[in-house]
Write a protein that holds these residues in place. Structure first.
Motif, PDB file in Angstrom:
ATOM      1  N   THR A  98       0.829  -1.202   0.000  1.00 32.32           N
ATOM      2  CA  THR A  98       0.000   0.000   0.000  1.00 32.32           C
ATOM      3  C   THR A  98       0.866   1.255   0.000  1.00 32.32           C
ATOM      4  O   THR A  98       0.591   2.213  -0.728  1.00 32.32           O
ATOM      5  N   THR A 102       0.965   4.176  -2.789  1.00 34.58           N
ATOM      6  CA  THR A 102       0.674   5.569  -2.463  1.00 34.58           C
ATOM      7  C   THR A 102       1.805   6.480  -2.913  1.00 34.58           C
ATOM      8  O   THR A 102       1.576   7.528  -3.523  1.00 34.58           O
ATOM      9  N   ILE A 250      -5.647   7.598   0.475  1.00 35.02           N
ATOM     10  CA  ILE A 250      -5.613   6.290   1.142  1.00 35.02           C
ATOM     11  C   ILE A 250      -6.915   5.541   0.897  1.00 35.02           C
ATOM     12  O   ILE A 250      -6.922   4.346   0.612  1.00 35.02           O
ATOM     13  N   ALA A 253      -6.729   4.234  -2.499  1.00 36.22           N
ATOM     14  CA  ALA A 253      -5.763   3.137  -2.599  1.00 36.22           C
ATOM     15  C   ALA A 253      -6.471   1.816  -2.311  1.00 36.22           C
ATOM     16  O   ALA A 253      -6.263   0.808  -2.982  1.00 36.22           O
ATOM     17  N   SER A 288      -4.918   2.979   9.745  1.00 37.92           N
ATOM     18  CA  SER A 288      -5.094   4.030   8.737  1.00 37.92           C
ATOM     19  C   SER A 288      -5.111   5.414   9.391  1.00 37.92           C
ATOM     20  O   SER A 288      -4.562   6.362   8.851  1.00 37.92           O
ATOM     21  N   ALA A 291      -1.672   6.319  10.066  1.00 37.79           N
ATOM     22  CA  ALA A 291      -0.998   6.732   8.833  1.00 37.79           C
ATOM     23  C   ALA A 291      -1.283   8.201   8.538  1.00 37.79           C
ATOM     24  O   ALA A 291      -0.392   8.958   8.154  1.00 37.79           O
TER      25      ALA A 291
ATOM     26  N   PRO C 125      -9.339   8.436   7.013  1.00 37.63           N
ATOM     27  CA  PRO C 125      -9.648   8.579   5.604  1.00 37.63           C
ATOM     28  C   PRO C 125     -11.162   8.529   5.445  1.00 37.63           C
ATOM     29  O   PRO C 125     -11.828   7.666   6.021  1.00 37.63           O
TER      30      PRO C 125
END
Lengths: 313, 322, 280, 326
Positions: A98, A102, A250, A253, A288, A291, C125
């Motif tokens: 991933t 990205t 993201i 992705a 996530s 991230a 996200p």
């Protein structure tokens, strides 16, 4: 520099804590019984009680919270409900894919988007401008799965230039790169759109500023004015927009990975959804969010590099 | 002064805090007002002069309680402005109004003139329904704008006309005191004179008191009875305008006067380009704020803050050497 | 410089992109509303003889793996996708703007809390947040609207707050306060109209985003349960048979694309029309 | 005056801007010349064409929006209007330097000061980065920026307004130009800082033999530093005179009114505002453009008066039918 990074990380701790708490609450305090969602409403009371135990939902909420936080502090995301494997291992196995995707798409976005935006700004309402507008309109309009499917139909199904399944079978660099082309183009398309737009408008603004007039008063050539004087001022909004849309990136992705059948967090999420694997989903959510927090820190640090006003008040 | 002043500002303090820095923001403080005192009598025009960063605009905003104060008091007609309840404040607002420097930014671009001027009347119950329009027309007459202006938007007017609209709005509540923050500095000289004449007339006709904030000594000299000179958040000198500008007591006032160019080639301004950067309000000098730029500065000026003291009737100065 | 609504509207009409966007969007909405009358088949009717049929005179856009007419499904699917998109954007805009204006206007502690909460929400996200919410809440139209609105609200909080702060820098807010107007009056009669331009632009772009999120969730399998048609779901059905009939995924994708392009053209056109710098 | 004595000569300059679908004159038939060490002030209110004149001379008119319609601008024997863009580029920053009203925005926020100051030397003199940096330090010392050597790598936001304007001056003077165009150089500054900057310009002018074209709206500044003054209104030169003569006998009704409208620190004299406002570009009167606001207006004013000597002084000219020597 290292000390700055560490300090900035320490500053992010409250955010991270709030993020983790939100994840915790989302999974537990939402109306409805997660065991019903997982097992369906036909499940027996015994089965539900067993699941409750397994999820740790039987304990008082505060104890659950302490457990949850304690686990994460020790780098443990729990075990998958479906496979009983440590979630950290599952995530670690696919995370590089991933990240690779990205970064590749960010590069695509910068390499295409910045020159396109600069070019468009210089020929306002000319051909380049219209081209850039159309291109970026397409970029923001395509949902990632739609563009992915179209790319697949054209390049994999019809032209057969690339494999339909973009998972590298070996670790050979050439194979990895070949498997990366379509997915990163797909993901990069959106980034190109955003970067083009912000570069174009930033350049238009910079070229109209007083300092550009000063540069002209020195007798500099247009090319020098554009690249040496105007362009560096565009980096700040470009970094902002990239930072802002990392979340969208993201998310996309995930979709790209699904359509191209690439290993990665996206596929893991779909697996977790299909298997109603609550703990895995919770773990992925934490990863996530983490991230994004890291990405925000990187964005902040980048500001210091591209904007002297940030570094030295 | 025999009767109680209309506005009394005592030891007013205001500190702005900013968090700036990268990658770790740091706290910086700017003392915009560092113990400012002055008073304004009924129908009196007080000028406040000083250069950028001296806190002269902040005085108006804190005195009007548009921003909270960090110490000291503002007394309007015997009542403490910052202690007033919501009801009392509303009543007080009718009596204290403000005119801004940039009329473009002080008018709501989405409101027609009739609404911009009619709204305060309606909100305070001064005029309602059909009575609003004639009331607004009277205001336009008073500031010298045609009645056709009513149904237009602010952007359709020139800078001078917009300033007239801003003045009409301030007048709508029939105040006793108007704070005018650089009301003419965005205007061309010819228009500036028009607005000054208008303010002069309003002052006479309505018996208005003004706190007139400006960086332009000529404008202040022309319009104000008394003047307060500020430097980095403090009052350095005050007194009747003609006296202060004829015989400045504080070295800073002297510098201001000598630097102000006059349309007279026989009177050249004092120009000294050797001097370095003026101190920033973020880290003001110790003692007398002006000492690094003062040719007369002594050791005492560097360490001890001079008090604002009366030197002769109506004249005060904050300088160890005066 | 600020401008009257009139000049902005007039300029808007001169923007060809905006006009095209309106036409595309209105056409799609009309088609969705008229679905019960114009759809040639029942969207869920299975015709065994038509399984994976290529586009022909009967099934204009072909039929899927169950022999359902793709055109009819797209038309019916539009109803759900557009409905969810509009409703969730509306909820996100109203909630986000209110919170943002209030936080920006009052500042202080309220503002700090709102900013911190927004930062936290924006740390997820958007898609993954929506995904988790729907997964936890269960897939239904109401929950979809809620989930998407929650992902949209922080963006509007941030924008409304930022614009309100910018407005506060302008003297007219001080002017209003010195005239003794109440905070509510200042916030909603003076600040809000002045940031409306930006809000409308952003709302049209977020509407596109909301519809995209809905179709994406459906594509992943998190939407109204089958056999009910939604755009993302139809694409998914087609994608599963990509090698047998690429058109099955192509046509619903195009439908999504048309709405996306339409809404983005509207958003960009409005931005150009309301941006004072674009006027010159 | 021989050409050798003249640093900048402008003849019959006509500049137009594009409004709606038409080109409108914003500068009409402007002529002047400046000798080394001389300061010529162009004064007038906003929209009078003074800044457009400066931008025309410098060749910085915004393309597509503004253009030079006619005239000659001669520096070093080269007519900048007739020359090609490459020649003009070579002259800008070398033979002509310019400073602007807003020192806050006129410097590039993301480039270090030293580089910005020395850049023109790399462009016009072929200096290396190192040499340019060395020279930039000398220039910053010349304009009295304290601790110049340490501040070469500083950025504009680290300077105060007055210091930024000094940096701008250093930048404009890098290649020792013959002409310095200063467009409202002190308008954004406080009076005490304004005095510093004006003093600095005067000092450098003496040392470097500069011809200065000073654009300003402030008659006080004109009286303090200028040698000659040109008053503009609506794009026309309405009066031109040596400074002493101008303030002793302001002759054009507009010049007179402008002085009467200016409040002074040293006297109590009443103000006399000029009624009305400058007509918009598209609604300019046909003859004398000041006629609509002029108390002395006669029927003759429907036609544009020529610049004619007044008070028997050939150096002192005004554009007025009523006030001209008969």
């Amino acid at each position: 520099m290292i000390r700055f990074v560490i300090k900035r990380l320490l500053l992010a701790i409250p955010t991270l804590w709030a993020v983790l708490t939100t994840v915790f609450l989302l999974v537990r305090v939402v109306p409805g019984d997660p065991t019903i969602v997982i097992l369906g409403d036909q499940a027996s009371a015994a089965a539900r009680a067993e699941l409750r135990e397994k999820l740790g939902l039987a304990k008082p909420i505060l104890a659950q919270y302490v457990d949850f936080m304690g686990q994460i502090l020790t780098g443990d995301l729990g075990r998958s409900l479906a496979t009983n494997r440590p979630i950290v291992d599952d995530v670690a196995a696919v995370l590089p894919y991933t990240i690779e995707l990205t970064i590749a798409s960010l590069i695509v976005g910068a390499v295409i988007g910045i020159p396109l935006g600069v070019w468009a700004a210089q020929s306002r309402d000319g051909f380049a401008d219209w081209f850039a507008r159309l291109f970026s309109l397409a970029g923001v309009s395509f949902p990632a799965f739609v563009s992915a499917i179209l790319l697949l139909i054209v390049f994999a199904v019809e032209l057969r230039w690339f494999p339909v399944i973009s998972a590298p079978r070996t670790d050979a660099l050439s194979e990895r790169l070949a498997a990366l082309v379509l997915p990163s183009l797909n993901l990069g398309l959106l980034m190109v759109a955003y970067v083009t737009r912000v570069t174009r408008s930033g350049m238009l603004k910079a070229l109209g500023e007083d300092y550009t007039r000063t540069a002209r008063s020195k007798g500099l050539a247009q090319r020098t004015i554009v690249w040496r004087h105007a362009f560096p001022n565009v980096l700040v909004p470009v970094v902002t927009v990239v930072g802002l849309y990392l979340g969208v990136l993201i998310g996309n992705a995930v979709l790209t990975e699904i359509v191209f059948n690439r290993p990665g967090i996206g596929k893991l999420i779909v697996t977790a959804l299909n298997q109603r694997d609550y703990t895995l989903l919770q773990g992925l959510m934490v990863v996530s969010a983490f991230a994004i927090v890291v990405a925000n820190i990187l964005t902040d640090l980048t500001y210091g590099l591209v904007d002297p006003r940030v570094k030295t008040p | 002064m025999s009767e109680a002043p209309l506005l009394l500002v005592q030891d007013l303090k205001k500190t702005f805090v900013a968090h700036r820095g990268w990658p770790i923001p740091k706290r910086t403080e700017v003392r915009a007002l560092d113990g400012v005192s002055f008073e304004v009598g009924r129908g009196e025009v007080l000028g406040v002069v000083g250069e950028s960063g001296c806190g002269k605009s902040t005085v108006a905003r804190v005195a009007l309680r548009l921003q909270p104060s960090d110490g000291g008091s503002v007394t309007f007609d015997g009542a403490d402005v910052h202690m007033a309840s919501r009801r009392e404040m509303r009543a007080m607002r009718r009596r204290m109004q403000m005119i801004f420097q940039d009329p473009a930014s002080s008018l709501d671009g989405r409101q027609r003139i009739i609404d911009a001027l009619g709204e305060p009347l309606r909100v305070h119950g001064i005029a309602r329904g059909a009575a609003v329009r004639p009331a607004v027309e009277r205001l336009l007459d008073e500031v010298g704008l045609p009645r056709t202006a009513l149904d237009r938007y602010p952007h359709e007017f020139s800078g001078g006309q917009r300033q007239r609209i801003g003045i009409a709005r301030a007048l709508s509540l029939s105040p006793d005191l108007i704070f005018a923050d650089e009301p003419v500095s965005a205007l061309d000289v010819s228009v500036q004179a028009q607005i000054l004449m208008l303010l002069e007339r309003l002052r006479r006709d309505r018996g208005l008191a003004f706190v007139f904030i400006s960086h332009d000594l000529g404008v202040v000299r022309h319009f104000c009875d008394r003047v307060v000179v500020m430097y980095l958040g403090r009052v350095v000198e005050s007194g009747p305008t003609a006296q202060v500008f004829a015989e400045p007591l504080h070295p800073y006032t002297r510098l201001l006067k000598e630097s102000s160019p006059e349309p007279d080639p026989t009177r050249t301004i004092t120009m000294n380009f050797q001097e370095g950067e003026p101190p920033s309000p973020v880290s003001p000098p110790t003692g007398c704020h002006f000492h690094p730029r003062c040719r007369l500065a002594t050791e005492r000026c560097r360490t001890e803050r001079p008090a604002l003291r009366d030197l002769s009737p109506g004249r005060t100065v904050s300088c160890h050497l005066a | 410089m600020t401008q009257t609504p009139n000049t902005a509207a007039r300029r808007a009409m001169r923007t060809p992109g905006l006009l095209l966007g309106v036409v595309l969007t209105v056409a799609m909405i009309a088609a969705a509303l008229a679905a019960p009358w114009i759809a040639p088949f029942d969207p869920n009717e299975q015709d065994v003889l038509a399984i994976l049929a290529a586009p022909d005179a009967t099934h204009l856009l072909g039929a899927d793996a169950f022999g359902r007419d793709v055109l009819s499904r797209i038309l019916w699917g539009a109803r759900i996708s557009l409905y969810v998109g509009f409703l969730s954007t509306l909820a996100g805009v109203v909630a986000g703007t209110t919170v943002g204006v209030v936080a920006g206007y009052y500042g202080g502690l309220v503002d700090r809390i709102v900013v911190a909460a927004t930062d936290v929400l924006l740390s997820f996200p958007q898609l993954i947040m929506g995904l988790l919410l729907v997964a936890v809440l269960g897939a239904s139209i109401g929950n979809l609207v809620l989930a998407i609105a929650v992902t949209a609200a922080p963006a509007f909080i941030r924008m409304a707050r930022g614009s309100t702060l910018a407005m506060r820098e302008r003297d007219f807010v001080d002017a209003c306060r010195s005239l003794g107007y109440s905070d509510l009056r200042i916030m909603f009669f003076h600040i809000l109209p002045n940031i409306l331009d930006e809000l409308v632009v952003m709302a049209s772009l977020w509407l596109a985003s909301a519809i995209r999120t809905e179709s994406t969730l459906a594509f992943i399998g998190l939407s109204v349960p089958p056999p009910t048609a939604t755009w993302g779901g139809i694409v998914r059905d087609g994608f599963d048979n990509l090698l047998d009939g690429p058109w099955l995924a192509l046509f619903p994708s195009l439908a999504i694309l048309v709405v996306m392009i339409g809404l983005n053209l509207i958003g960009d056109g409005l931005r150009d029309a309301t941006d004072p710098k674009g006027a010159q | 005056m021989t050409d050798a004595d003249i640093a900048l000569r402008v003849e019959g300059l006509n500049t137009q801007i594009h409004v709606g679908s038409d080109w409108h004159d914003v500068v009409r038939d402007v002529s002047f010349s400046i000798r080394p060490r001389e300061t010529l002030a162009l004064v007038g209110e906003s929209g009078c064409g003074k800044s457009m004149t400066a931008l025309s001379v410098m060749g910085l008119l915004p393309p597509k929006v503004a253009r030079i319609g006619a005239g000659r601008i001669v520096v070093d024997g080269i007519d900048l209007v007739a020359a090609d863009e490459a020649t003009r580029e070579n002259m800008r920053g070398d033979r002509l330097g310019m400073i602007f009203q807003e020192p806050m925005t006129s410097l590039n926020p993301v480039l270090p000061i030293g580089f910005q100051v020395g850049e023109a030397l790399m462009r016009h003199r072929g200096l290396s980065r190192r040499q340019a940096r060395q020279k930039a330090r000398e220039l910053l010392e010349l304009v009295r920026v304290p601790a110049a050597a340490e501040r070469l790598d500083a950025y504009p936001h680290q300077f105060s307004g007055g210091m930024r304007q000094r940096v701008m001056i250093a930048l404009a003077l890098a290649c020792s130009p013959k002409v310095l165009i200063a467009d409202e150089p002190t308008t954004a500054l406080d009076v005490t800082i304004q005095a510093q900057v004006l003093a600095l310009i005067a000092d450098l002018q003496e040392k470097e033999g500069l011809a200065v074209l000073l654009i300003t709206h402030n008659l006080g500044v004109v009286a303090s530093v200028a040698d000659r003054v040109i008053v503009m209104y609506g794009g026309d030169v309405v009066e031109s005179a040596p400074v002493g003569a101008f303030f002793a006998r302001p002759t054009h009704p507009y010049s007179e009114a402008l002085l009467a409208a200016m409040p002074r620190v040293d006297s109590d004299g009443g103000l006399e505002p000029i009624p009305g406002q400058v007509p918009t570009l598209t609604a300019m009167p046909k003859g004398c453009r000041f006629a609509t606001r002029c108390a002395l207006r006669t029927d003759a004013c429907a036609e544009l008066p020529p610049l004619a000597p007044v008070g028997g002084d050939p150096e002192h000219v005004a554009r007025c039918w009523v006030r001209r020597d008969s």
